[in-house]
Write a protein that holds these residues in place. Structure first.
Motif, PDB file in Angstrom:
ATOM      1  N   ARG A 193      17.119   5.485 -12.316  1.00 22.60           N
ATOM      2  CA  ARG A 193      17.524   5.966 -13.644  1.00 22.60           C
ATOM      3  C   ARG A 193      16.606   7.086 -14.155  1.00 22.60           C
ATOM      4  N   GLY A 194      15.367   7.091 -13.678  1.00 20.47           N
ATOM      5  CA  GLY A 194      14.437   8.122 -14.134  1.00 20.47           C
ATOM      6  C   GLY A 194      14.170   9.198 -13.098  1.00 20.47           C
ATOM      7  N   ALA A 195      14.979   9.203 -12.025  1.00 20.47           N
ATOM      8  CA  ALA A 195      14.770  10.168 -10.940  1.00 20.47           C
ATOM      9  C   ALA A 195      15.774  11.311 -11.020  1.00 20.47           C
ATOM     10  N   PRO A 196      15.507  12.434 -10.306  1.00 16.32           N
ATOM     11  CA  PRO A 196      16.452  13.555 -10.288  1.00 16.32           C
ATOM     12  C   PRO A 196      17.810  13.146  -9.730  1.00 16.32           C
ATOM     13  N   THR A 197      18.857  13.884 -10.070  1.00 23.69           N
ATOM     14  CA  THR A 197      20.226  13.583  -9.631  1.00 23.69           C
ATOM     15  C   THR A 197      20.338  13.564  -8.111  1.00 23.69           C
ATOM     16  N   THR A 198      19.604  14.439  -7.439  1.00 20.94           N
ATOM     17  CA  THR A 198      19.666  14.494  -5.972  1.00 20.94           C
ATOM     18  C   THR A 198      19.229  13.175  -5.350  1.00 20.94           C
ATOM     19  N   VAL A 199      18.298  12.469  -6.004  1.00 20.33           N
ATOM     20  CA  VAL A 199      17.821  11.176  -5.497  1.00 20.33           C
ATOM     21  C   VAL A 199      18.936  10.144  -5.599  1.00 20.33           C
ATOM     22  N   LEU A 200      19.656  10.156  -6.708  1.00 18.54           N
ATOM     23  CA  LEU A 200      20.774   9.239  -6.895  1.00 18.54           C
ATOM     24  C   LEU A 200      21.869   9.508  -5.870  1.00 18.54           C
ATOM     25  N   ASP A 201      22.166  10.774  -5.630  1.00 19.71           N
ATOM     26  CA  ASP A 201      23.211  11.125  -4.656  1.00 19.71           C
ATOM     27  C   ASP A 201      22.867  10.606  -3.270  1.00 19.71           C
ATOM     28  N   LYS A 202      21.606  10.749  -2.876  1.00 23.30           N
ATOM     29  CA  LYS A 202      21.161  10.273  -1.561  1.00 23.30           C
ATOM     30  C   LYS A 202      21.237   8.747  -1.489  1.00 23.30           C
ATOM     31  N   ALA A 203      20.847   8.082  -2.564  1.00 26.51           N
ATOM     32  CA  ALA A 203      20.881   6.616  -2.595  1.00 26.51           C
ATOM     33  C   ALA A 203      22.309   6.106  -2.502  1.00 26.51           C
ATOM     34  N   LYS A 204      23.239   6.789  -3.165  1.00 29.80           N
ATOM     35  CA  LYS A 204      24.660   6.401  -3.080  1.00 29.80           C
ATOM     36  C   LYS A 204      25.155   6.503  -1.642  1.00 29.80           C
ATOM     37  N   GLU A 205      24.850   7.629  -1.007  1.00 25.73           N
ATOM     38  CA  GLU A 205      25.275   7.864   0.372  1.00 25.73           C
ATOM     39  C   GLU A 205      24.726   6.784   1.302  1.00 25.73           C
ATOM     40  N   GLN A 206      23.434   6.471   1.140  1.00 25.37           N
ATOM     41  CA  GLN A 206      22.807   5.452   1.976  1.00 25.37           C
ATOM     42  C   GLN A 206      23.414   4.070   1.726  1.00 25.37           C
ATOM     43  N   THR A 207      23.696   3.760   0.466  1.00 26.65           N
ATOM     44  CA  THR A 207      24.252   2.452   0.129  1.00 26.65           C
ATOM     45  C   THR A 207      25.619   2.250   0.777  1.00 26.65           C
TER      46      THR A 207
ATOM     47  N   ILE B  77       0.843  -1.200   0.000  1.00 28.17           N
ATOM     48  CA  ILE B  77       0.000   0.000   0.000  1.00 28.17           C
ATOM     49  C   ILE B  77       0.880   1.254   0.000  1.00 28.17           C
ATOM     50  N   GLU B  78       1.918   1.211   0.821  1.00 21.00           N
ATOM     51  CA  GLU B  78       2.883   2.301   0.930  1.00 21.00           C
ATOM     52  C   GLU B  78       3.471   2.624  -0.448  1.00 21.00           C
ATOM     53  N   TYR B  79       3.856   1.586  -1.175  1.00 18.92           N
ATOM     54  CA  TYR B  79       4.462   1.759  -2.498  1.00 18.92           C
ATOM     55  C   TYR B  79       3.423   2.248  -3.509  1.00 18.92           C
ATOM     56  N   PHE B  80       2.208   1.711  -3.398  1.00 23.58           N
ATOM     57  CA  PHE B  80       1.131   2.080  -4.322  1.00 23.58           C
ATOM     58  C   PHE B  80       0.826   3.571  -4.251  1.00 23.58           C
ATOM     59  N   PHE B  81       0.914   4.127  -3.042  1.00 22.49           N
ATOM     60  CA  PHE B  81       0.564   5.534  -2.860  1.00 22.49           C
ATOM     61  C   PHE B  81       1.740   6.485  -3.065  1.00 22.49           C
ATOM     62  N   ALA B  82       2.866   5.950  -3.500  1.00 17.66           N
ATOM     63  CA  ALA B  82       3.984   6.817  -3.884  1.00 17.66           C
ATOM     64  C   ALA B  82       3.675   7.323  -5.293  1.00 17.66           C
ATOM     65  N   PHE B  83       3.432   8.621  -5.440  1.00 18.44           N
ATOM     66  CA  PHE B  83       2.864   9.162  -6.673  1.00 18.44           C
ATOM     67  C   PHE B  83       3.866   9.393  -7.798  1.00 18.44           C
ATOM     68  N   ASN B  84       5.159   9.381  -7.495  1.00 19.32           N
ATOM     69  CA  ASN B  84       6.143   9.577  -8.552  1.00 19.32           C
ATOM     70  C   ASN B  84       7.384   8.734  -8.267  1.00 19.32           C
ATOM     71  N   ILE B  85       8.320   8.741  -9.209  1.00 17.67           N
ATOM     72  CA  ILE B  85       9.521   7.903  -9.080  1.00 17.67           C
ATOM     73  C   ILE B  85      10.321   8.266  -7.838  1.00 17.67           C
ATOM     74  N   GLN B  86      10.462   9.544  -7.568  1.00 16.28           N
ATOM     75  CA  GLN B  86      11.239   9.973  -6.407  1.00 16.28           C
ATOM     76  C   GLN B  86      10.651   9.401  -5.114  1.00 16.28           C
ATOM     77  N   GLN B  87       9.341   9.464  -4.975  1.00 16.81           N
ATOM     78  CA  GLN B  87       8.698   8.937  -3.770  1.00 16.81           C
ATOM     79  C   GLN B  87       8.836   7.419  -3.686  1.00 16.81           C
ATOM     80  N   LYS B  88       8.743   6.749  -4.822  1.00 14.60           N
ATOM     81  CA  LYS B  88       8.894   5.293  -4.839  1.00 14.60           C
ATOM     82  C   LYS B  88      10.305   4.888  -4.402  1.00 14.60           C
ATOM     83  N   VAL B  89      11.304   5.641  -4.869  1.00 12.99           N
ATOM     84  CA  VAL B  89      12.693   5.370  -4.476  1.00 12.99           C
ATOM     85  C   VAL B  89      12.854   5.532  -2.970  1.00 12.99           C
TER      86      VAL B  89
END
Length: 216
Positions: A105-119, A48-60
């Protein structure tokens, strides 16, 4: 409004199913019902949480939260020496990070930067979990680490520009700073992720013989 009603209805349905379950299920610790990846409540809540994420950034972001839950629970299970369940959770974490990598791949650069840091932070935590495990368990986990790290490197390197290749190299170097130098995650003397050695189905709870052992 319609989506909100669907969300509330989903939560009510999940609670109804849990309360209607046979007694052995009800006998499970309450904490497990609300935190275990195998819990019907958690599975429904996350969908449900994923379903209600309205865009790629929120899904990430949602996938990141779910991956974090897996790691936090795995850390707690390692402390109680329940390595089999911890391995299953780490595998589930890997699957979520792969899914996240496809979306980034379809999200803003800031999303990728945050994901790298978290990883990078997450890989450091996984290294801590591996310390007292058997070699078989470490091998299973390192195969998963290879998948997560390579997924992120491929995502960074996706456009094929020199800047992206440099960024992927920088990410690999940062990962090397937090993992055991004696691990087999990278091919010797390179920033290339080594080929995997084991195949385990996503979410599988079965592990290699001896993998559940923790060194004394």
């Amino acid at each position: 409004m319609h989506r909100i009603l669907l969300y509330i209805g989903g939560i009510i349905f999940a609670l109804f199913v849990i309360m209607s379950s046979p007694k052995p299920t009800l006998a499970a610790p309450l904490g497990d019902i609300f935190s275990s990846q195998d819990s019907l409540f958690v599975r429904i809540q996350e969908r449900i949480e994923y379903f209600f994420a309205f865009n790629i950034q929120q899904k990430v972001i949602i996938l990141e939260k779910q991956a974090e839950r897996r790691l936090t629970r795995a850390e707690n299970l390692v402390k109680t020496k329940d390595v089999g369940q911890a391995l299953s959770l780490i595998k589930s974490y890997e699957t979520l990070k792969e899914k996240q990598g496809d979306l980034i791949r379809g999200a803003p650069t800031t999303v990728l930067d945050k994901a790298k840091e978290q990883t990078i932070k997450q890989q450091a935590r996984i290294e801590d979990m591996k310390e007292d495990m058997s070699e078989e368990a470490k091998e299973l986990i390192e195969d998963g680490q290879k998948t997560v790290i390579k997924t992120m490197m491929d995502t960074i390197d996706d456009s094929g520009t020199k800047e992206d290749k440099d960024e992927a190299t920088e990410f690999a170097e940062e990962i090397k700073n937090v993992i055991d130098p004696g691990s087999n995650i990278f091919s010797p003397g390179t920033n290339e992720v080594a080929p995997g050695t084991l195949e385990v189905a996503p979410g599988a709870s079965e592990v290699a013989p001896g993998a559940q052992d923790i060194k004394p």
